[in-house]
Design an enzyme around this catalytic site. Structure first.
Site, PDB file in Angstrom:
ATOM      1  N   GLY A  22      19.395 -52.111  20.183  1.00  0.00           N
ATOM      2  CA  GLY A  22      18.840 -52.277  18.846  1.00  0.00           C
ATOM      3  C   GLY A  22      19.905 -52.364  17.780  1.00  0.00           C
ATOM      4  O   GLY A  22      19.754 -51.824  16.684  1.00  0.00           O
ATOM      5  N   ALA A  23      20.988 -53.091  18.069  1.00  0.00           N
ATOM      6  CA  ALA A  23      22.166 -53.059  17.197  1.00  0.00           C
ATOM      7  C   ALA A  23      22.230 -54.205  16.202  1.00  0.00           C
ATOM      8  O   ALA A  23      23.252 -54.382  15.543  1.00  0.00           O
ATOM      9  CB  ALA A  23      23.435 -53.051  18.057  1.00  0.00           C
ATOM     10  N   ASN A  24      21.169 -54.974  16.059  1.00  0.00           N
ATOM     11  CA  ASN A  24      21.229 -56.090  15.119  1.00  0.00           C
ATOM     12  C   ASN A  24      20.869 -55.689  13.688  1.00  0.00           C
ATOM     13  O   ASN A  24      21.061 -56.454  12.752  1.00  0.00           O
ATOM     14  CB  ASN A  24      20.323 -57.232  15.575  1.00  0.00           C
ATOM     15  CG  ASN A  24      18.862 -56.833  15.617  1.00  0.00           C
ATOM     16  OD1 ASN A  24      18.502 -55.904  16.334  1.00  0.00           O
ATOM     17  ND2 ASN A  24      18.012 -57.518  14.858  1.00  0.00           N
ATOM     18  N   THR A  25      20.353 -54.463  13.508  1.00  0.00           N
ATOM     19  CA  THR A  25      19.943 -54.035  12.176  1.00  0.00           C
ATOM     20  C   THR A  25      20.006 -52.511  12.073  1.00  0.00           C
ATOM     21  O   THR A  25      20.107 -51.809  13.088  1.00  0.00           O
ATOM     22  CB  THR A  25      18.508 -54.531  11.868  1.00  0.00           C
ATOM     23  OG1 THR A  25      18.188 -54.258  10.504  1.00  0.00           O
ATOM     24  CG2 THR A  25      17.480 -53.847  12.752  1.00  0.00           C
ATOM     25  N   GLY A  28      21.491 -48.968  14.353  1.00  0.00           N
ATOM     26  CA  GLY A  28      22.223 -49.542  15.476  1.00  0.00           C
ATOM     27  C   GLY A  28      23.350 -50.439  15.016  1.00  0.00           C
ATOM     28  O   GLY A  28      24.456 -50.421  15.583  1.00  0.00           O
ATOM     29  N   SER A 146      14.337 -38.108  16.728  1.00  0.00           N
ATOM     30  CA  SER A 146      13.853 -38.103  15.350  1.00  0.00           C
ATOM     31  C   SER A 146      13.285 -36.725  15.032  1.00  0.00           C
ATOM     32  O   SER A 146      12.816 -36.006  15.925  1.00  0.00           O
ATOM     33  CB  SER A 146      12.756 -39.161  15.185  1.00  0.00           C
ATOM     34  OG  SER A 146      12.016 -38.971  14.001  1.00  0.00           O
ATOM     35  N   TYR A 172       4.137 -41.498  18.386  1.00  0.00           N
ATOM     36  CA  TYR A 172       5.559 -41.546  18.036  1.00  0.00           C
ATOM     37  C   TYR A 172       6.218 -40.201  18.332  1.00  0.00           C
ATOM     38  O   TYR A 172       7.314 -40.143  18.898  1.00  0.00           O
ATOM     39  CB  TYR A 172       5.729 -41.910  16.558  1.00  0.00           C
ATOM     40  CG  TYR A 172       7.165 -41.966  16.111  1.00  0.00           C
ATOM     41  CD1 TYR A 172       8.019 -42.977  16.547  1.00  0.00           C
ATOM     42  CD2 TYR A 172       7.689 -41.010  15.233  1.00  0.00           C
ATOM     43  CE1 TYR A 172       9.349 -43.038  16.131  1.00  0.00           C
ATOM     44  CE2 TYR A 172       9.006 -41.060  14.816  1.00  0.00           C
ATOM     45  CZ  TYR A 172       9.832 -42.081  15.265  1.00  0.00           C
ATOM     46  OH  TYR A 172      11.146 -42.136  14.863  1.00  0.00           O
TER      47      TYR A 172
END
Length: 300
Positions: A22-25, A28, A146, A172
């Site tokens: 999840g490193a595009n935004t 991450g 979280s 969640y």
């Protein structure tokens, strides 16, 4: 003298290979950016390859992009095979990607989306890559949880995938609680035979795209209070980065923001909910996760 742990405290990462999901935004991206700037070879493991390439272009350093859809075991196996072929060793696996408060949906394999993405997908990926970490001195698996792991959270073994009813907030909470229980059980297993450690982190309340599925009743208050309560994605990434790079970190620790309520601030060791430390539940969750994903861990 300040004891705040900042980006400047990240040790030299030259020669280390880090895989960040999840490193595009958001968190991450900031995690990947800071690791690359300190010299690591960083793989952005992302669902949308084009967005991953755009993110990689904004990072200075040795960065590549790997397609990874955590909602599909087929994609996870394919990504793991690619990563294994490209990298004989992996120093850091950072299980960062996640979804939050989504409407009732299932993954390609029929898992409830939040559990499937946040926990089961990362469980499978870790198991498939672990033998690339085990021989590497100082290697770590860092899983992002979280504060939501405390909110109406439990592991609902009688209905893990919320097939009888669905509560997006409780789902969640279950997924984020599972992240912690996975970390603690993985650490216990690793400690028997390896120097690889498992660590958890959480970002506090950070201003990222993760909140886009916040229930309507909460959306307006969240929007109004965001400037007062949230911190930047760069600050939110610091607990993950400390868990991944601080030489003093111990296996099984949990890092989060140090200010009151763990909402914001510089990272320190924090504690998780009493439920997260239930060893019998951790072991049961591990067995169920193996059964659901079909992935077993080498030497674990």
């Amino acid at each position: 003298m300040s004891h705040d742990w900042t980006q400047q405290h990240i040790p030299d990462q030259q020669g280390r290979v880090a895989v960040v999901t999840g490193a595009n935004t958001g968190l991450g991206f900031e995690t990947a950016r800071m690791l690359a700037e300190r010299g690591a070879t960083v793989v952005l493991a992302v669902r949308d390859v084009e967005k991953g390439k755009q993110a990689a272009a904004r990072i200075t350093g040795d960065v590549s992009v790997q397609a990874l859809d955590l909602t599909s075991l087929e994609s996870i196996r394919s990504a793991a095979a690619d990563l294994r072929a490209a990298h004989p060793r992996i120093d850091l696996l950072i299980n960062n990607a996640g979804v939050m408060y989504t409407p009732r949906r299932t993954t390609a394999d029929g898992f409830e989306l939040q559990l499937g993405t946040n926990h089961l997908g990362h469980f499978a990926l870790t198991g498939l890559l672990l033998d690339r970490l085990l021989p590497v001195p100082g290697s770590r698996v860092v899983t992002v949880s979280s504060t939501g792991h405390r909110i109406r959270a439990g592991i609902h073994f009688d209905d893990l995938n919320w097939e009888r009813s669905y509560d997006r907030v409780a789902a969640y909470g279950q997924a984020k609680l599972a992240n912690l229980m996975f970390t603690y059980e993985l650490q216990r297993r690793l400690a028997r035979h390896s120097t690889t450690i498992a660590v958890a982190a959480h970002p506090g309340v950070s201003n990222t795209e993760l909140t886009r599925n916040t229930p309507a009743a909460l959306r307006l208050p969240v929007t109004w209070l965001a400037p007062l309560l949230t911190q930047t994605a760069a600050m939110g990434a610091l607990p993950t980065l400390r868990a991944a790079t601080d030489p003093a970190v111990l296996g099984g620790q949990y890092y989060g923001p140090g200010n009151r309520g763990e909402v914001r601030g510089y990272p320190r060791v924090v504690t998780s909910s009493p439920a997260s430390y239930d060893q019998a539940a951790q072991q049961r969750l591990w067995a169920v996760s193996e059964e659901l994903t079909g992935v077993t861990f080498p030497q674990a």
